[in-house]
Structure formats: structure tokens, C-alpha cells
Motif scaffolding. Structure first.
Motif, PDB file in Angstrom:
ATOM      1  N   MET A  84      23.631  45.512  55.394  1.00 34.48           N
ATOM      2  CA  MET A  84      24.407  46.661  54.912  1.00 34.48           C
ATOM      3  C   MET A  84      24.713  46.490  53.424  1.00 34.48           C
ATOM      4  O   MET A  84      25.006  45.399  52.961  1.00 34.48           O
ATOM      5  N   ASP A  85      24.637  47.586  52.685  1.00 32.93           N
ATOM      6  CA  ASP A  85      24.960  47.580  51.255  1.00 32.93           C
ATOM      7  C   ASP A  85      26.442  47.239  51.093  1.00 32.93           C
ATOM      8  O   ASP A  85      27.310  47.882  51.690  1.00 32.93           O
ATOM      9  N   ILE A  86      26.731  46.214  50.281  1.00 39.78           N
ATOM     10  CA  ILE A  86      28.135  45.807  50.125  1.00 39.78           C
ATOM     11  C   ILE A  86      28.971  46.907  49.492  1.00 39.78           C
ATOM     12  O   ILE A  86      30.190  46.931  49.637  1.00 39.78           O
ATOM     13  N   HIS A  87      28.326  47.855  48.774  1.00 42.60           N
ATOM     14  CA  HIS A  87      29.073  48.950  48.144  1.00 42.60           C
ATOM     15  C   HIS A  87      29.548  49.982  49.167  1.00 42.60           C
ATOM     16  O   HIS A  87      30.327  50.877  48.829  1.00 42.60           O
ATOM     17  N   THR A  88      29.071  49.885  50.413  1.00 38.45           N
ATOM     18  CA  THR A  88      29.526  50.789  51.472  1.00 38.45           C
ATOM     19  C   THR A  88      30.201  50.024  52.612  1.00 38.45           C
ATOM     20  O   THR A  88      30.600  50.623  53.606  1.00 38.45           O
ATOM     21  N   ASN A  89      30.332  48.724  52.452  1.00 37.04           N
ATOM     22  CA  ASN A  89      30.938  47.883  53.476  1.00 37.04           C
ATOM     23  C   ASN A  89      32.457  48.046  53.449  1.00 37.04           C
ATOM     24  O   ASN A  89      33.097  47.851  52.421  1.00 37.04           O
ATOM     25  N   ARG A  90      33.039  48.404  54.603  1.00 37.85           N
ATOM     26  CA  ARG A  90      34.487  48.615  54.650  1.00 37.85           C
ATOM     27  C   ARG A  90      35.270  47.338  54.381  1.00 37.85           C
ATOM     28  O   ARG A  90      36.429  47.390  53.937  1.00 37.85           O
ATOM     29  N   PHE A  91      34.668  46.193  54.679  1.00 40.42           N
ATOM     30  CA  PHE A  91      35.359  44.922  54.483  1.00 40.42           C
ATOM     31  C   PHE A  91      35.700  44.676  53.017  1.00 40.42           C
ATOM     32  O   PHE A  91      36.585  43.886  52.706  1.00 40.42           O
ATOM     33  N   ARG A  92      35.010  45.378  52.120  1.00 45.11           N
ATOM     34  CA  ARG A  92      35.286  45.183  50.696  1.00 45.11           C
ATOM     35  C   ARG A  92      36.726  45.548  50.354  1.00 45.11           C
ATOM     36  O   ARG A  92      37.287  45.024  49.388  1.00 45.11           O
ATOM     37  N   TRP A  93      37.340  46.437  51.143  1.00 41.00           N
ATOM     38  CA  TRP A  93      38.727  46.804  50.868  1.00 41.00           C
ATOM     39  C   TRP A  93      39.685  45.680  51.252  1.00 41.00           C
ATOM     40  O   TRP A  93      40.760  45.540  50.658  1.00 41.00           O
ATOM     41  N   VAL A  94      39.305  44.883  52.251  1.00 40.49           N
ATOM     42  CA  VAL A  94      40.079  43.686  52.567  1.00 40.49           C
ATOM     43  C   VAL A  94      39.992  42.700  51.408  1.00 40.49           C
ATOM     44  O   VAL A  94      40.984  42.091  51.008  1.00 40.49           O
ATOM     45  N   ILE A  95      38.795  42.565  50.858  1.00 38.75           N
ATOM     46  CA  ILE A  95      38.591  41.696  49.701  1.00 38.75           C
ATOM     47  C   ILE A  95      39.400  42.202  48.511  1.00 38.75           C
ATOM     48  O   ILE A  95      40.063  41.425  47.810  1.00 38.75           O
ATOM     49  N   PHE A  96      39.372  43.511  48.294  1.00 37.95           N
ATOM     50  CA  PHE A  96      40.120  44.119  47.193  1.00 37.95           C
ATOM     51  C   PHE A  96      41.608  43.812  47.314  1.00 37.95           C
ATOM     52  O   PHE A  96      42.253  43.373  46.349  1.00 37.95           O
ATOM     53  N   ALA A  97      42.159  44.008  48.507  1.00 35.50           N
ATOM     54  CA  ALA A  97      43.588  43.752  48.727  1.00 35.50           C
ATOM     55  C   ALA A  97      43.908  42.268  48.561  1.00 35.50           C
ATOM     56  O   ALA A  97      44.962  41.907  48.017  1.00 35.50           O
ATOM     57  N   SER A  98      43.007  41.402  48.988  1.00 34.91           N
ATOM     58  CA  SER A  98      43.244  39.957  48.933  1.00 34.91           C
ATOM     59  C   SER A  98      43.269  39.449  47.499  1.00 34.91           C
ATOM     60  O   SER A  98      44.144  38.651  47.126  1.00 34.91           O
ATOM     61  N   VAL A  99      42.312  39.897  46.676  1.00 33.64           N
ATOM     62  CA  VAL A  99      42.285  39.414  45.282  1.00 33.64           C
ATOM     63  C   VAL A  99      43.454  39.999  44.496  1.00 33.64           C
ATOM     64  O   VAL A  99      44.004  39.338  43.598  1.00 33.64           O
ATOM     65  N   LEU A 100      43.878  41.231  44.826  1.00 32.81           N
ATOM     66  CA  LEU A 100      45.030  41.809  44.142  1.00 32.81           C
ATOM     67  C   LEU A 100      46.317  41.082  44.505  1.00 32.81           C
ATOM     68  O   LEU A 100      47.188  40.885  43.645  1.00 32.81           O
ATOM     69  N   PHE A 101      46.449  40.656  45.764  1.00 35.97           N
ATOM     70  CA  PHE A 101      47.632  39.890  46.158  1.00 35.97           C
ATOM     71  C   PHE A 101      47.667  38.559  45.407  1.00 35.97           C
ATOM     72  O   PHE A 101      48.735  38.113  44.964  1.00 35.97           O
ATOM     73  N   THR A 102      46.494  37.941  45.255  1.00 32.69           N
ATOM     74  CA  THR A 102      46.406  36.693  44.496  1.00 32.69           C
ATOM     75  C   THR A 102      46.877  36.906  43.072  1.00 32.69           C
ATOM     76  O   THR A 102      47.674  36.116  42.527  1.00 32.69           O
ATOM     77  N   TYR A 103      46.397  37.973  42.463  1.00 25.73           N
ATOM     78  CA  TYR A 103      46.765  38.277  41.074  1.00 25.73           C
ATOM     79  C   TYR A 103      48.252  38.599  40.948  1.00 25.73           C
ATOM     80  O   TYR A 103      48.897  38.219  39.963  1.00 25.73           O
ATOM     81  N   LEU A 104      48.812  39.265  41.944  1.00 29.12           N
ATOM     82  CA  LEU A 104      50.237  39.599  41.951  1.00 29.12           C
ATOM     83  C   LEU A 104      51.102  38.349  41.888  1.00 29.12           C
ATOM     84  O   LEU A 104      52.010  38.239  41.043  1.00 29.12           O
ATOM     85  N   ILE A 105      50.822  37.393  42.768  1.00 28.44           N
ATOM     86  CA  ILE A 105      51.641  36.180  42.827  1.00 28.44           C
ATOM     87  C   ILE A 105      51.474  35.340  41.568  1.00 28.44           C
ATOM     88  O   ILE A 105      52.448  34.832  40.995  1.00 28.44           O
ATOM     89  N   ILE A 106      50.226  35.189  41.112  1.00 34.18           N
ATOM     90  CA  ILE A 106      49.981  34.358  39.935  1.00 34.18           C
ATOM     91  C   ILE A 106      50.570  35.001  38.678  1.00 34.18           C
ATOM     92  O   ILE A 106      51.124  34.310  37.811  1.00 34.18           O
ATOM     93  N   SER A 107      50.485  36.328  38.570  1.00 34.29           N
ATOM     94  CA  SER A 107      51.090  37.019  37.425  1.00 34.29           C
ATOM     95  C   SER A 107      52.590  36.793  37.373  1.00 34.29           C
ATOM     96  O   SER A 107      53.173  36.626  36.293  1.00 34.29           O
ATOM     97  N   SER A 108      53.224  36.770  38.536  1.00 41.33           N
ATOM     98  CA  SER A 108      54.670  36.568  38.559  1.00 41.33           C
ATOM     99  C   SER A 108      55.049  35.188  38.038  1.00 41.33           C
ATOM    100  O   SER A 108      56.116  35.006  37.443  1.00 41.33           O
ATOM    101  N   GLN A 109      54.154  34.221  38.231  1.00 41.16           N
ATOM    102  CA  GLN A 109      54.469  32.858  37.814  1.00 41.16           C
ATOM    103  C   GLN A 109      54.231  32.622  36.321  1.00 41.16           C
ATOM    104  O   GLN A 109      54.541  31.554  35.806  1.00 41.16           O
ATOM    105  N   ARG A 110      53.655  33.599  35.632  1.00 47.53           N
ATOM    106  CA  ARG A 110      53.489  33.463  34.182  1.00 47.53           C
ATOM    107  C   ARG A 110      54.838  33.515  33.473  1.00 47.53           C
ATOM    108  O   ARG A 110      55.057  32.821  32.486  1.00 47.53           O
ATOM    109  N   THR A 111      55.720  34.362  33.945  1.00 47.83           N
ATOM    110  CA  THR A 111      56.999  34.567  33.262  1.00 47.83           C
ATOM    111  C   THR A 111      58.199  34.086  34.076  1.00 47.83           C
ATOM    112  O   THR A 111      59.306  34.040  33.542  1.00 47.83           O
ATOM    113  N   ALA A 112      57.994  33.710  35.342  1.00 52.56           N
ATOM    114  CA  ALA A 112      59.108  33.277  36.188  1.00 52.56           C
ATOM    115  C   ALA A 112      59.895  32.101  35.610  1.00 52.56           C
ATOM    116  O   ALA A 112      61.125  32.061  35.743  1.00 52.56           O
ATOM    117  N   PRO A 113      59.246  31.111  34.956  1.00 50.16           N
ATOM    118  CA  PRO A 113      60.032  29.999  34.394  1.00 50.16           C
ATOM    119  C   PRO A 113      61.070  30.438  33.367  1.00 50.16           C
ATOM    120  O   PRO A 113      62.051  29.724  33.131  1.00 50.16           O
TER     121      PRO A 113
END
Length: 415
Positions: free
Chosen positions: A1-30
Motif C-alpha cells: 500500500m502507498d504510504i501516502h494513503t495509509n491511515r496509520f500515517r496519522w498515528v505516526i503524525f500524532a506520535s511525532v507531534l507529541f514528542t515535539y510537544l514534550i521536548i519543546s516544553s523542556q527548552r524553556t521549563a528550566p
């Protein structure tokens, strides 16, 4: 299946955004626990300032090398290891008994942080088509701003409840555990390799760097990002609160609330600007508009001698934050005009421009403020002349976007 039409890509999208959310918060949290660190470790503010800034120096210095590595070996390994490294650094930070440990922990955090953005850009490039990319990268930019917002009142409440050590320890453990889930989501489930071999690995690094450094399109993207990022992160993150306190007599809490307006602007601007760009099918046109808008805002501070009416300051901060959301268009332009196999390298180069300006602006602004105040005795005059810095940075960004050619495959062949 073409990955550009694979529904699982939205799980990947949400997962990498959650990673970025937490790491971004730690840039200024100190920054929330500066007084606690000074008391617990018996160190001066300058030492804590160096500990806080080292992460950004490491992050900025590693953007180009990390882009090259991501292009050569794929983004999966670096996103996973970056989350783990950031988690380990945060855990060490929470357990530190000496300022040196804090310093070392922030270096580790900076190394981990340096992997995240370029890896995320390439993952989205691989799983989503060019037409979807501007909108999605806008949402990614919004996630970064949401991370900064998370590191204000919400994380402060956690620190009050669990203490600063417990709060940072919990965050570090979360990131380490999350790195394992990223392995399952990015590698195990979709049966993707942890390491991806690319034809780019046969090219010598000096040759690649030479092509990037001699390429007008790459420099246009570097300057675009330099102009739009430095004013927002550099000023809002360092001098905005003192400015509101010194010039308008606000308390620290009142000044922080004004800055929250700018963060809200960034939260709204990033996805909306991405949607507009995607709807128009254009990148340069909206990018020019928002560069001009931000430049006009910084110019307004100069027109009012550094002291606009308070209601106008609030509006200007919101618009500057909103315009900052356009920085995601830098990477949409990379995706559109460069092959996917080289987008990591070019993204790293462009991102270096943005965070170089964010590192430079606080020091330049502070030097001007101190120099003028020492000669004239007026702190208001100091801020007035200081505002020439973000205005000039913004002009550099406008020059960059004017030279941008979104149709050009600037390095190698189009992908």
C-alpha cells in the motif's frame, strides 16, 4: 500500500507531534526554577544563565550535521534516540547535585533536541504528499508553541505540587518510555527499517556542504528563518518581560500575561498560515506578507520611541507571535523545491539560521540597552535603540524571502 494513503500515517503524525510537544516544553521549563537552582546550588545568575543557554548553542551547532545524518540514515533512529537522550538529560538534571551535572545534562538535552525537528520534517515528508505538507507542518509549528505554553502555568503547577526535582524526573522518565513506543510506532508496526541507506551516503560531506553553501535557494531559506524566528524567540524569550516591567511598570505576573498573548498568536498563526498556504498552493506569497507584517510591527516600536500605548503593545505582541507561525513555511519550501533525500540537510541549514538569530538577538539587544542606559541614564532610550535589532533581523528575513524561488529544485534533481 502507498504510504501516502495509509491511515496509520496519522498515528505516526500524532506520535511525532507529541514528542515535539514534550521536548519543546523542556527548552524553556528550566527558566521556571532559576531562583530555586541558585538557592540549591549556591551559584550566581550568570552561571544559571550559561546552563540555560548551552542547550540552544548545542541545538544550533548541530542542525547542519544532524540534517546530513538524517538524510544518510533516515529519521527513525534519530527521532527515537533524540527522545531518549532528551529524557536521560532531563533525568540527570533532576538528580543533579552540582552545577557541572546541570551543565552536562543540558548538553545531553541539547543533543537530543537537535535531532527532533529535522527528523520530524523528513518523517512528514516521507509519509505525506507535497499538497498536504504546508498544512501539516503548520500544525507541527503550533505544537512547538503549545510546548512553550505548557512550560508556563501548567508546568509551574506541577512544580508546586511535586517539587522541581520530581517534575523534571517524571518528564525525563516519560520521554525515555516514549522513545520505546516510538520504536514500535515508527519501525516495528509499519515494518520500516531503523536505519535507511541512501545514495547520498556515497557523496563526500564537504561536497554536499559546498553545494548548500553556494546555493542561493538554500541561503534564501536560511535568511527567511533568521528573520522570522530571532525576533520572536530572541526578544519574547529574554527581554519582553523586563521591557514590560521597566517601561510600563508592570509586575512580573502582569508582564508574563502580556507575553502569553504572543504565545496565543503563535498558536493560532502556525496552523492558519499553513492552511492558507496549502489552499493557495503558494508559499512565497503568504510568506512575504507575514514578513512585511512582522517588520511593520517592530518598526512601530521605533515610531513610538520604544513606548507605544499599552493596548497597542498587546496587539503588536499578538501579531508578532502570529507572524512567527509563518516560520513553518520555510520547511514547506524545502519540501517543495528540494528532493526528499536532501531535505534533512537543507532543513538543518535553514533551521540554523533561525536559532542563530535567536541566540544572537538577546546579547545584541542587551549590549545596546546597557550601553545607551550608561550614557543617557534612560532605560527607555535603551529599549528604543534596542528595538533596531529585531527590526534589522526582520529586514534580513524579508530580503531572504524575496530571493526565494519555490519552484526551483536547487540541489540535485527534483524528487
Amino acid at each position: 500500500m502507498d504510504i501516502h494513503t495509509n491511515r496509520f500515517r496519522w498515528v505516526i503524525f500524532a506520535s511525532v507531534l507529541f514528542t515535539y510537544l514534550i521536548i519543546s516544553s523542556q527548552r524553556t521549563a528550566p527558566g521556571l526554577i532559576t531562583d530555586k537552582l541558585m538557592a540549591d546550588f549556591s551559584v550566581k545568575a550568570s552561571t544559571i544563565g550559561l546552563v540555560a543557554s548551552i542547550q540552544f548553542f548545542v541545538y544550533t551547532g548541530l542542525q547542519i550535521p544532524m540534517g546530513i545524518l538524517v538524510d544518510r540514515y533516515g529519521p527513525n533512529l534519530f527521532l527515537i534516540s533524540g527522545a531518549a537522550l532528551t529524557g536521560i538529560g532531563t533525568i540527570l538534571y533532576s538528580l543533579g547535585t552540582h552545577a557541572f551535572i546541570l551543565f552536562f545534562a543540558r548538553i545531553l538535552t541539547g543533543i537530543g533536541d537537535a535531532t527532533i525537528w529535522v527528523s520530524m520534517v523528513l518523517i512528514l515528508s516521507l509519509w505525506f504528499g507535497k499538497g498536504e505538507f504546508p498544512r501539516l507542518i503548520g500544525l507541527a509549528g503550533m505544537t512547538g508553541s503549545l510546548g512553550f505554553l505548557l512550560a508556563t502555568v501548567p508546568f509551574s503547577a506541577v512544580i508546586v505540587s511535586f517539587g522541581w526535582r520530581g517534575s523534571f524526573l517524571s518528564t525525563g522518565i516519560l520521554l525515555c518510555v516514549w522513545s520505546f513506543f516510538l520504536f514500535l510506532i515508527l519501525v516495528k508496526k509499519p515494518k520500516q527499517p531503523l536505519l535507511v541507506k541512501s545514495t547520498l551516503q556515497h557523496e563526500k560531506i564537504p561536497v554536499l556542504l559546498r553545494r548548500i553553501f553556494l546555493n542561493r535557494q538554500a541561503w534564501a531559506l536560511f535568511l527567511c528563518h533568521f528573520g522570522i524566528v530571532g525576533g520572536y524567540i530572541g526578544f519574547i524569550g529574554s527581554w519582553a518581560v523586563p521591557y514590560a516591567m521597566d517601561v510600563y511598570g508592570m509586575t512580573r505576573i502582569e508582564a508574563s500575561q502580556v507575553i502569553m498573548i504572543s504565545l496565543i498568536g503563535a498558536l493560532v498563526g502556525a496552523p492558519l498560515i499553513g492552511w492558507v498556504s496549502s489552499y493557495l498552493g503558494k508559499i512565497k506569497r503568504p510568506y512575504v506578507v507575514f514578513h512585511i507584517t512582522v517588520l511593520m510591527c517592530w518598526t512601530a516600536f521605533l515610531l513610538f520611541k520604544g513606548q507605544p500605548p499599552l493596548f497597542l503593545v498587546i496587539i503588536l505582541f499578538f501579531i508578532i507571535g502570529f507572524g512567527f507561525g509563518a516560520n513553518s513555511l520555510t520547511f514547506a519550501a524545502v519540501r517543495k523545491s528540494f528532493p526528499v533525500t536532501e531535505s534533512g540537510s537543507v532543513s538543518g541549514f535553514a533551521n540554523t539560521g533561525g536559532f542563530l538569530s535567536a541566540v544572537l538577538l538577546p546579547g545584541v539587544f542587551g549590549s545596546i540597552l546597557e550601553s545607551v542606559q550608561s550614557t543617557s541614564g534612560s532605560i527607555s532610550d535603551g529599549y528604543f535603540y534596542g528595538f533596531f535589532t529585531p527590526m534589522i533581523f526582520s529586514m534580513v528575513g524579508l530580503i531572504g524571502v524575496m530571493f526565494l524561488n519555490e519552484e526551483q529544485g536547487a540541489i540535485g534533481k527534483q524528487g
